[in-house]
Design a protein around this motif. Structure first.
Motif, PDB file in Angstrom:
ATOM      1  N   GLU A  46       3.507   8.527  -5.337  1.00 15.18           N
ATOM      2  CA  GLU A  46       4.325   7.806  -4.642  1.00 15.18           C
ATOM      3  C   GLU A  46       4.193   6.187  -4.705  1.00 15.18           C
ATOM      4  O   GLU A  46       5.094   5.373  -5.045  1.00 15.18           O
ATOM      5  CB  GLU A  46       4.333   8.241  -3.046  1.00 15.18           C
ATOM      6  CG  GLU A  46       5.002   9.634  -2.870  1.00 15.18           C
ATOM      7  CD  GLU A  46       4.642   9.793  -1.316  1.00 15.18           C
ATOM      8  OE1 GLU A  46       5.880  10.027  -0.589  1.00 15.18           O
ATOM      9  OE2 GLU A  46       3.543  10.224  -0.786  1.00 15.18           O
ATOM     10  N   ARG A  47       2.824   5.896  -4.794  1.00 22.34           N
ATOM     11  CA  ARG A  47       2.570   4.609  -4.896  1.00 22.34           C
ATOM     12  C   ARG A  47       2.880   3.911  -6.297  1.00 22.34           C
ATOM     13  O   ARG A  47       3.440   2.823  -6.365  1.00 22.34           O
ATOM     14  CB  ARG A  47       0.865   4.383  -4.638  1.00 22.34           C
ATOM     15  CG  ARG A  47       0.463   2.997  -4.827  1.00 22.34           C
ATOM     16  CD  ARG A  47       0.779   2.002  -3.573  1.00 22.34           C
ATOM     17  NE  ARG A  47       0.880   0.540  -3.685  1.00 22.34           N
ATOM     18  CZ  ARG A  47       1.614  -0.318  -4.018  1.00 22.34           C
ATOM     19  NH1 ARG A  47       2.879  -0.030  -4.195  1.00 22.34           N
ATOM     20  NH2 ARG A  47       1.275  -1.694  -4.109  1.00 22.34           N
ATOM     21  N   MET A  52       6.608   0.591  -9.446  1.00 24.98           N
ATOM     22  CA  MET A  52       7.872   0.606 -10.599  1.00 24.98           C
ATOM     23  C   MET A  52       9.211   0.234  -9.951  1.00 24.98           C
ATOM     24  O   MET A  52       9.857  -0.794 -10.847  1.00 24.98           O
ATOM     25  CB  MET A  52       8.016   1.974 -10.997  1.00 24.98           C
ATOM     26  CG  MET A  52       6.798   2.595 -11.867  1.00 24.98           C
ATOM     27  SD  MET A  52       6.450   1.445 -13.146  1.00 24.98           S
ATOM     28  CE  MET A  52       7.832   1.312 -14.471  1.00 24.98           C
ATOM     29  N   ARG A  53       9.461   0.467  -8.702  1.00 23.97           N
ATOM     30  CA  ARG A  53      10.808   0.052  -8.085  1.00 23.97           C
ATOM     31  C   ARG A  53      10.508  -1.500  -7.499  1.00 23.97           C
ATOM     32  O   ARG A  53      11.578  -2.479  -7.785  1.00 23.97           O
ATOM     33  CB  ARG A  53      10.912   0.699  -6.890  1.00 23.97           C
ATOM     34  CG  ARG A  53      11.617   2.131  -6.727  1.00 23.97           C
ATOM     35  CD  ARG A  53      12.031   2.617  -5.554  1.00 23.97           C
ATOM     36  NE  ARG A  53      11.006   3.005  -4.570  1.00 23.97           N
ATOM     37  CZ  ARG A  53      10.427   4.224  -4.546  1.00 23.97           C
ATOM     38  NH1 ARG A  53      10.786   4.974  -5.237  1.00 23.97           N
ATOM     39  NH2 ARG A  53       9.327   4.376  -3.516  1.00 23.97           N
ATOM     40  N   ASP A  54       9.180  -2.004  -7.592  1.00 23.22           N
ATOM     41  CA  ASP A  54       9.278  -3.447  -7.020  1.00 23.22           C
ATOM     42  C   ASP A  54       9.346  -4.095  -8.485  1.00 23.22           C
ATOM     43  O   ASP A  54       9.939  -5.245  -8.687  1.00 23.22           O
ATOM     44  CB  ASP A  54       7.688  -3.513  -6.541  1.00 23.22           C
ATOM     45  CG  ASP A  54       7.584  -3.398  -5.115  1.00 23.22           C
ATOM     46  OD1 ASP A  54       8.542  -3.355  -4.473  1.00 23.22           O
ATOM     47  OD2 ASP A  54       6.445  -3.334  -4.778  1.00 23.22           O
ATOM     48  N   LYS A  55       8.977  -3.595  -9.479  1.00 23.97           N
ATOM     49  CA  LYS A  55       8.847  -4.247 -10.911  1.00 23.97           C
ATOM     50  C   LYS A  55      10.446  -4.189 -11.344  1.00 23.97           C
ATOM     51  O   LYS A  55      10.986  -5.192 -11.891  1.00 23.97           O
ATOM     52  CB  LYS A  55       8.337  -3.531 -11.874  1.00 23.97           C
ATOM     53  CG  LYS A  55       6.658  -3.919 -11.919  1.00 23.97           C
ATOM     54  CD  LYS A  55       5.908  -2.998 -13.142  1.00 23.97           C
ATOM     55  CE  LYS A  55       4.432  -3.482 -12.648  1.00 23.97           C
ATOM     56  NZ  LYS A  55       3.507  -2.771 -13.856  1.00 23.97           N
TER      57      LYS A  55
END
Length: 220
Positions: A46-47, A52-55
């Motif tokens: 999950e982390r 990846m979503r932040d990037k």
């Protein structure tokens, strides 16, 4: 006695052994990390998804910014093209000065524009674009090595504009070679944010260079 490896050694081990989590897949769900987004404990998987979503979001914002800048530059390029076309159909001579100024006002939407030249041919000595040019202004123009963009600090040249008292930001473009100016092009706006010290000057340099060539025949 066994010693506990430090964090860098563990990190290096995982880098050197990428198959570790393939061989110990169960750890992906068991290892718990604190999420900076939710504050709760999440699995390593999950982390990783959060990272990846932040990037991805950062890349989206970057792409959006680049797209916006490209559209802005394309718009400026189109206006610059239209302005240069208007210079090509000018009658030339003294009319070129007026056409150049009016073209900038029309195609770039600048509220106020004016121009002053010096060291012109005798037949243009009494033209409106040669008036009120002091030695201080000439020295100032020669001192500019790049366009001035920013607040109107009660510049003498800005007073040439028809509504000088309303001007809060300005652009001043020296015409001619650095240190050997024969004119000054002045743009003004009542909006203090229209022309700022942070704005790019690439197109302004092109405008000054084009105006220099267009007005060259007026020089003595």
């Amino acid at each position: 006695m066994s010693t506990t490896p430090d964090a860098s050694a563990v990190a290096q081990y995982l880098i050197d052994h990428p198959q570790f989590f393939e061989e110990h897949a169960g750890l992906l769900g068991e290892v718990k990390l604190s999420s900076p987004l939710t504050g709760r404990a999440v699995s390593l998987q999950e982390r990783q998804m959060e990272v990846m979503r932040d990037k991805y979001r950062a890349l989206e914002l970057r792409l959006s910014d680049l797209s916006r800048r490209a559209e802005e530059n394309a718009g400026i390029a189109n206006r610059f093209h239209a302005w240069t076309q208007s210079l090509l159909v000018s009658r030339g001579g003294a009319a070129m000065a007026g056409d150049l100024v009016e073209g900038l006002r029309e195609h770039f939407g600048v509220p106020q524009v004016t121009l002053r030249l010096w060291n012109v041919k005798p037949e243009h000595a009494d033209a409106s674009f040669t008036r009120d040019v002091s030695d201080d202004v000439r020295i100032f123009a020669n001192s500019l090595r790049a366009p001035y963009c920013g607040p109107n600090n009660d510049f003498e040249a800005v007073r040439w504009l028809p509504e000088a008292d309303t001007i809060r930001s300005t652009v001043m473009l020296p015409l001619g070679q650095p240190g050997q100016s024969f004119g000054l092009l002045v743009l003004g706006s009542p909006d203090p944010a229209r022309f700022t010290t942070a704005m790019a000057t690439d197109f302004l340099v092109h405008i000054a260079a084009t105006a220099t060539v267009a007005l060259q025949p007026l020089r003595a």
